[in-house]
Design an enzyme around this catalytic site. Structure first.
Site, short mmCIF file in Angstrom:
data_model
loop_
_atom_site.label_atom_id
_atom_site.label_comp_id
_atom_site.label_asym_id
_atom_site.label_seq_id
_atom_site.Cartn_x
_atom_site.Cartn_y
_atom_site.Cartn_z
N CYS A 25 0.82 -1.21 0.00
CA CYS A 25 0.00 0.00 0.00
C CYS A 25 0.86 1.26 0.00
O CYS A 25 2.02 1.23 0.41
CB CYS A 25 -0.87 0.02 1.24
SG CYS A 25 -1.80 -1.49 1.46
N ARG A 40 2.38 1.09 -5.95
CA ARG A 40 2.54 0.28 -4.73
C ARG A 40 1.29 -0.55 -4.43
O ARG A 40 1.32 -1.42 -3.57
CB ARG A 40 2.81 1.21 -3.54
CG ARG A 40 4.06 2.02 -3.66
CD ARG A 40 4.25 2.89 -2.44
NE ARG A 40 4.37 2.08 -1.25
CZ ARG A 40 5.49 1.56 -0.80
NH1 ARG A 40 6.61 1.76 -1.46
NH2 ARG A 40 5.51 0.82 0.29
N TRP A 63 -3.18 -2.38 -1.59
CA TRP A 63 -2.90 -3.71 -2.13
C TRP A 63 -3.41 -4.66 -1.07
O TRP A 63 -2.83 -4.78 0.00
CB TRP A 63 -1.39 -3.87 -2.35
CG TRP A 63 -1.02 -5.14 -3.04
CD1 TRP A 63 -1.02 -5.37 -4.39
CD2 TRP A 63 -0.55 -6.35 -2.43
NE1 TRP A 63 -0.60 -6.66 -4.64
CE2 TRP A 63 -0.32 -7.28 -3.46
CE3 TRP A 63 -0.34 -6.75 -1.11
CZ2 TRP A 63 0.14 -8.57 -3.22
CZ3 TRP A 63 0.12 -8.04 -0.87
CH2 TRP A 63 0.36 -8.93 -1.92
N ASN A 91 -0.09 0.76 6.06
CA ASN A 91 0.65 -0.09 5.13
C ASN A 91 1.30 -1.18 5.97
O ASN A 91 2.00 -0.86 6.93
CB ASN A 91 1.72 0.75 4.40
CG ASN A 91 2.65 -0.10 3.56
OD1 ASN A 91 2.28 -1.19 3.12
ND2 ASN A 91 3.86 0.40 3.34
N GLY A 92 1.05 -2.45 5.64
CA GLY A 92 1.66 -3.53 6.40
C GLY A 92 0.60 -4.48 6.93
O GLY A 92 -0.51 -4.54 6.41
N GLU A 113 15.08 -14.49 -15.60
CA GLU A 113 14.55 -13.13 -15.58
C GLU A 113 13.67 -12.88 -16.82
O GLU A 113 12.61 -12.26 -16.72
CB GLU A 113 15.71 -12.12 -15.50
CG GLU A 113 15.31 -10.66 -15.53
CD GLU A 113 14.34 -10.23 -14.43
OE1 GLU A 113 14.08 -11.02 -13.51
OE2 GLU A 113 13.82 -9.11 -14.54
N LYS A 125 9.76 -11.79 -16.54
CA LYS A 125 9.23 -10.56 -17.15
C LYS A 125 7.98 -10.86 -17.96
O LYS A 125 6.98 -10.17 -17.87
CB LYS A 125 10.25 -9.94 -18.11
CG LYS A 125 11.29 -8.99 -17.66
CD LYS A 125 10.95 -7.77 -16.87
CE LYS A 125 10.54 -8.03 -15.49
NZ LYS A 125 11.37 -7.94 -14.39
N GLU A 166 4.87 -11.94 -15.62
CA GLU A 166 4.24 -10.98 -14.71
C GLU A 166 3.45 -9.91 -15.44
O GLU A 166 2.47 -9.42 -14.90
CB GLU A 166 5.27 -10.34 -13.76
CG GLU A 166 6.27 -9.44 -14.41
CD GLU A 166 7.22 -8.80 -13.42
OE1 GLU A 166 6.85 -8.63 -12.25
OE2 GLU A 166 8.34 -8.46 -13.82
N HIS A 177 15.39 -34.29 -18.83
CA HIS A 177 15.18 -35.19 -17.69
C HIS A 177 13.71 -35.27 -17.29
O HIS A 177 13.35 -36.11 -16.48
CB HIS A 177 16.02 -34.74 -16.50
CG HIS A 177 17.49 -34.93 -16.75
ND1 HIS A 177 18.06 -36.17 -16.79
CD2 HIS A 177 18.47 -34.05 -17.03
CE1 HIS A 177 19.36 -36.05 -17.05
NE2 HIS A 177 19.62 -34.76 -17.20
N LYS A 201 4.63 -3.06 -6.29
CA LYS A 201 6.05 -2.79 -6.56
C LYS A 201 6.94 -3.18 -5.40
O LYS A 201 8.00 -3.74 -5.57
CB LYS A 201 6.20 -1.31 -6.88
CG LYS A 201 7.60 -0.88 -7.19
CD LYS A 201 7.99 -1.28 -8.59
CE LYS A 201 9.41 -0.92 -8.95
NZ LYS A 201 9.90 -1.78 -10.02
C1 F6R Z 1 9.70 -8.26 -10.87
C2 F6R Z 1 10.01 -7.49 -9.68
C3 F6R Z 1 10.08 -8.22 -8.39
C4 F6R Z 1 11.17 -7.60 -7.49
C5 F6R Z 1 11.11 -8.24 -6.09
C6 F6R Z 1 12.18 -7.67 -5.19
O1 F6R Z 1 9.73 -7.46 -12.00
O2 F6R Z 1 10.17 -6.31 -9.72
O3 F6R Z 1 10.29 -9.59 -8.57
O4 F6R Z 1 12.41 -7.80 -8.08
O5 F6R Z 1 9.86 -8.02 -5.52
O6 F6R Z 1 12.03 -6.30 -5.05
P1 F6R Z 1 13.21 -5.38 -4.54
O7 F6R Z 1 14.29 -5.40 -5.58
O8 F6R Z 1 12.58 -4.04 -4.38
O9 F6R Z 1 13.68 -5.97 -3.25
#
Ligand code: F6R
Length: 608
Positions: free
Chosen positions: A2, A27, A75, A101-102, A481, A485, A488, A504, A603
């Protein structure tokens, strides 16, 4: 997670709060709400959906008069995203409004206690208990009500509090999660992120866990857990509001992909002085470095994927054993870690709850912790013994791009620095590595320029069912990665597989409906990955190869090709990920997905 904003000042609060909220929407974006204090009452509007919906309901905030208030973008953790569960939450008699938030871990017990006293709850959230507790403890002194309430709460939380009877006054409390105070002229603010503040002030205070602050338009007072006033230093934010805006791009994600050459340059260049890697605020003697018998890299999500690349590169250059561990697993694994472990925690936001917990666990066992972080003043940055900032600027799109590539840049710098210090790379090899590091920003730009056809390929392949990303060694780390990408932001299932492992088991899933993305940038392993390409093609799959520029053999093997410019092969993850970021972007665009705000994601993941 949030986002919260608080404002007290001389102009109408709601438009300021909504502007801040828009910048925090990355967020959390399932619902939003705003409350303002006006003539002894609290006026609140909250609604399911985006901040733009809230703005429509309030005429851009103009409909809510008052110069002091709070806002929230959610969120969901406790309770579905509905109008009722949206924040703020009011106390029983409407005296208090709270944004949070939390997670309040003991909310069920507190709720039962309050219900037994006759309090009627309106929402399913954990947050509502806070509003009721505040009203229960308020005897005309806001600070003591906030302190008594906070003392009852267990869990991780940041709270914003406003009381109908305390004109112009706000409180905020931090127990875990980001909280930044903004200092204006005749106005003061707090928010979950500086992006919500920079349009009005660049002078900020980073709050620590266990602190709370009282804000009026003229004054900010920070208290510790015992209620004693604490002196805090004021920091100056160095970037402008333009950095947190789209700058003509349709999405933040595309803007941030395009910013990568500059972001990588900003990470690398200041650390190369006189042909050597040098970090500001971080140095070690050779003896100190040799005292570590291993390095553990910990992180979550894409940052973990950067850590996996880091493992390959550091081991190769330094010959030190490196483990890359998911923070959410490491923290509960009773890890074999002591003062001979160097822990590297990697995080864009610097606020990821699992990474913070893993750091604490390892640091308690004696590990020295180096953090690679983007957000200045964040919890991870302050907790670590040393920090390498990535200087990527604000990253707004939920899917990280420049965050990830700058984490790679920092890990490469670390690897070259350590190899030099340990005498494992000297003379020409060291100079060559330095030149390769400095070439990376232009190679990332070339990677963007080389792959203009990626949009066409993405549009051709966008109706994919499920696909595989395969690679070996560093290519495998980059495949993880690339796969993340795509998943998500396009919601298409994909899996990253170590190319040699496919046969395997998972080759059972390969048929003519499958696309396999094969990363082929490790020259010593090229023939091996070609064998894997042939295995999947023999079973009908189509193959999209990612190969070094100028590699002609790939055309005979793959159906379509993306390119990574040639440079130091150890650093190839950085250039080969760029076309895969673009591929994910265009597939998601072709499928009409909300690219910057993918469903169910936030995020900054500040809950466990
Ligand atoms: C994917 C993404 C997440 C972050 C993960 C860690 O695109 O952004 O997988 O990499 O939540 O976030 P940070 O780097 O902020 O600790």
């Amino acid at each position: 997670m949030c986002g919260i904003v608080g404002y007290t000042g001389h102009v109408q609060a709601a438009p300021v709060l909504l502007d801040g909220l828009r910048r925090l929407e990355y967020r959390g974006y399932d619902s939003a709400g705003v409350v303002v204090q006006d003539e002894g009452a609290l006026k609140m509007v909250k609604a399911n959906g985006a901040v733009s919906h809230l703005a429509e309901l309030t005429g851009g905030g103009r409909a809510l008069e008052g110069v002091c208030g709070l806002a929230h973008t959610r969120w969901a953790t406790h309770g579905a995203p509905t109008d009722t569960n949206a924040h703020p939450h009011l106390s029983e008699h409407g005296l208090f409004a709270v944004v949070h938030n939390g997670i309040i871990e003991n909310f069920a017990a507190l709720r039962a206690e309050l219900e037994a006293e006759g309090v009627v709850f309106r929402s399913e959230t954990d947050t509502e208990v806070v509003a009721h507790l505040l009203e229960r403890y308020y005897d005309g002194e806001l600070k003591s009500a906030v302190m008594r309430t906070a003392a009852r709460l267990e869990g991780s939380y940041v709270l914003g509090v406003v009381c109908a009877r305390e004109p112009g006054k706000l409180f905020c409390v931090k127990e875990a999660g980001p909280l930044i105070i903004g200092l204006g002229v005749g106005e003061n603010f707090f928010a979950s992120d500086v992006t919500a503040l920079v349009s009005r002030t660049k002078n900020v205070i980073y709050m620590d866990d266990g602190e709370m602050a009282e804000l009026t338009p003229e004054r900010i007072t920070v208290y510790d857990r015992t209620g004693r006033e604490t002196a805090k230093s004021v920091s100056h934010v160095v970037w402008d509001i333009e950095a947190a805006e789209k700058g003509g791009y349709e999405h933040f994600m595309m803007k941030e992909i395009m910013e990568q050459p500059r972001a990588v340059r900003n990470t690398i260049e200041p650390r190369i002085r006189g042909g050597q890697v040098e970090f500001e605020g971080f140095s070690m003697t050779r003896e100190e470095l040799e005292s570590f018998d291993k390095i553990v890299i910990t992180a979550c999500g894409s940052a973990y994927h950067a850590g996996v690349v880091g493992k390959y590169v550091i081991e190769k250059l330094c010959r030190i054993p490196v483990e890359a561990e998911l923070a959410s697993e490491l923290r509960y694994s009773d890890p074999i870690i002591d003062e001979h472990t160097l822990l590297i925690a990697v995080s864009q936001s610097g606020e990821t709850a699992d990474t913070i917990a893993a750091m604490r666990e390892c640091m308690e066992r004696g590990a020295r912790c180096l953090a690679i972080v983007n957000v200045v003043g964040s919890t991870i940055a302050r907790l670590a013994d040393n920090v390498i900032y990535t200087h990527a600027g604000p990253e707004i799109a939920v899917a990280t791009t420049k965050g990830y590539t700058t984490q790679l840049a920092a890990l490469y710098l670390f690897a070259v620095w350590a190899a030099g210090l340990l005498g494992r790379a000297g003379g020409e090899r060291y100079d060559g590595l330095i030149a390769s590091l400095r070439a990376l920003p232009s190679l990332v730009q070339r990677s963007i320029d080389l792959n203009v056809h990626v949009k066409y390929l993405a549009e051709r392949w966008h109706e994919l069912g499920s696909l595989f990303f395969i690679g070996r060694n560093i290519d495998y780390a980059a495949a993880m990665e690339g796969s993340l990408k795509l998943k998500e932001i396009s919601y298409i299932h994909s899996e990253a597989y170590a190319a040699g492992e496919l046969k395997h088991d998972t080759i059972a899933l390969i048929d003519e409906k499958r696309l396999v993305v094969a990363l082929c940038c490790q020259s010593a392993l090229f023939d091996k990955i070609v064998s894997n390409i042939r295995e999947v093609k023999a079973r009908g799959a189509k193959v999209l190869g990612v190969a070094p520029e100028g590699n002609r053999r790939i055309f005979a093997e793959a159906d379509d090709v993306l390119f990574a410019p040639r440079g130091e092969e150890l650093f190839s993850a950085m250039t080969e990920i760029v076309p895969l970021q673009l591929f994910a972007y265009y597939v998601a665009a072709a499928n009409g997905c909300d690219i910057d705000k993918p469903r169910n994601l936030a995020k900054s993941v500040t809950v466990e």
